[in-house]
Design an enzyme around this catalytic site. Sequence first.
Site, PDB file in Angstrom:
ATOM      1  N   TRP A 102       0.837  -1.099   0.061  1.00  0.00           N
ATOM      2  CA  TRP A 102      -0.017  -0.029   0.056  1.00  0.00           C
ATOM      3  C   TRP A 102       0.816   1.283  -0.174  1.00  0.00           C
ATOM      4  O   TRP A 102       0.581   2.263  -0.530  1.00  0.00           O
ATOM      5  CB  TRP A 102      -0.997   0.123   1.097  1.00  0.00           C
ATOM      6  CG  TRP A 102      -2.030  -1.049   0.965  1.00  0.00           C
ATOM      7  CD1 TRP A 102      -2.386  -2.254   1.787  1.00  0.00           C
ATOM      8  CD2 TRP A 102      -2.948  -1.144  -0.104  1.00  0.00           C
ATOM      9  NE1 TRP A 102      -3.096  -2.933   1.110  1.00  0.00           N
ATOM     10  CE2 TRP A 102      -3.640  -2.386   0.172  1.00  0.00           C
ATOM     11  CE3 TRP A 102      -3.164  -0.348  -1.335  1.00  0.00           C
ATOM     12  CZ2 TRP A 102      -4.863  -2.729  -0.681  1.00  0.00           C
ATOM     13  CZ3 TRP A 102      -4.352  -0.717  -2.105  1.00  0.00           C
ATOM     14  CH2 TRP A 102      -4.921  -1.798  -1.773  1.00  0.00           C
ATOM     15  N   ASP A 172      -1.257   6.864   6.128  1.00  0.00           N
ATOM     16  CA  ASP A 172      -2.328   6.013   5.840  1.00  0.00           C
ATOM     17  C   ASP A 172      -2.495   5.191   6.944  1.00  0.00           C
ATOM     18  O   ASP A 172      -1.700   4.252   7.338  1.00  0.00           O
ATOM     19  CB  ASP A 172      -2.070   5.333   4.651  1.00  0.00           C
ATOM     20  CG  ASP A 172      -3.115   4.214   3.995  1.00  0.00           C
ATOM     21  OD1 ASP A 172      -4.169   4.254   4.847  1.00  0.00           O
ATOM     22  OD2 ASP A 172      -2.917   3.443   3.192  1.00  0.00           O
ATOM     23  N   LYS A 196     -12.956  -0.799   6.763  1.00  0.00           N
ATOM     24  CA  LYS A 196     -12.263  -1.654   7.849  1.00  0.00           C
ATOM     25  C   LYS A 196     -12.565  -1.371   9.481  1.00  0.00           C
ATOM     26  O   LYS A 196     -13.340  -2.341   9.866  1.00  0.00           O
ATOM     27  CB  LYS A 196     -10.940  -1.518   7.768  1.00  0.00           C
ATOM     28  CG  LYS A 196     -10.336  -2.136   6.259  1.00  0.00           C
ATOM     29  CD  LYS A 196      -9.080  -1.414   5.958  1.00  0.00           C
ATOM     30  CE  LYS A 196      -8.527  -1.596   4.680  1.00  0.00           C
ATOM     31  NZ  LYS A 196      -8.997  -2.791   3.739  1.00  0.00           N
TER      32      LYS A 196
END
Length: 358
Positions: A102, A172, A196
């Site tokens: 990511w 992030d 999430k």
Amino acid sequence: MTRVYNFSAGPSMMPLEVMEHARDEFLDFKGIGSSIIEISHRSKDYIAVASEAERDLRDLLRVPDNYRILFMQGGGRGQFAAVPMNLMVGTGKADYITTGNWSEDACTEAGRYGDARAIKADYRNDDGLISVKTDLTFRDDVDYVYYCDNETVCGVEFSDIPDVGDRILVSDVSSNFLSRPVDVSRYGLLYAGAQKNVAPAGLTIVIVRDDLIGRAMKCCPSIFDYKILADKDSMFNTPPTFCWYMAGLVFKWLKEMGGIEEMARRNREKADFLYGFLDSSDFYRTAVAPEFRSRMNVPFFLKDESLNDKFLAEAKAAGLTSLKGHRILGGMRASIYNAMPMEGVKALVSFMERFARN
Ligand SMILES: Cc1ncc(COP(=O)(O)O)c(C=O)c1O
């Protein structure tokens, strides 16, 4: 109705109480005769929901007054672009600490807008486990340093905020948002896709310091310009009203549970229980060095990988779903976000013990 323990990495399990609350008022929101998803985002009923959600989030994370909370769309990947378009505007340089796919993808995307340098920090240690270098050096003149606090795929989480001196730090936090307290004042910007730990997919929460707003590149689409969003209270265009409402319910649920500190305690307990079992077993193995193990996403492997399909099929039959690991790492992955109760982790461990014995 049977609900399983769902270990999906996202979209993922939501707290049952939140789902029941939403179900109970789905057709008629607080007596108005319409569903929350049927009313205008500019109506007084909806504005009340939206502002209360923001207030609750501010309380939960103790967000300082000089930070704005934006409710955006475009997901994590949207922010891979929005962050550089809004912040890579001084020298046009940024350093990206990469610890998995990511952060690597975020760096690649940022390279479209300026000089984004990847500082690869993950490596395999002598035991073959994924570890992270912490003695990193950054350029002096970067507009910001970026990292991913929790790499969802490989299960690597920072336990401390990286020391970047007085450079602006961006993170992030998509897959560990609201899972433990965070000192927002150490960051220029934090963002999280909601799917999430917060809400259904479709909402991205950005927490950004005031002085970093209002400098976006000309090429930045208006819907990604933090200033336009901030000036319009995140209602420049139609926001994802249902997701924002659901996020608000999750924030209330977190407050009722005792806030982020209590959630952090529970998350530590769940993760310790699962890793403790994995470490004690000679049938399974983990992937990440203990200091960097994620409390949210736990990748693990069967030592005999020919049993993978059987493991997944039997787990599913036992009411334990979505355990297949991401294709990048293979093996298994148990995502144990805020909504996963300790009972779910215990059920997983009992199943894994049984499977190993048989
Ligand atoms: C840590 C992290 N960042 C970014 C993303 C990308 O998010 P999205 O799918 O919302 O673009 C994900 C997706 O799972 C993620 O786990």
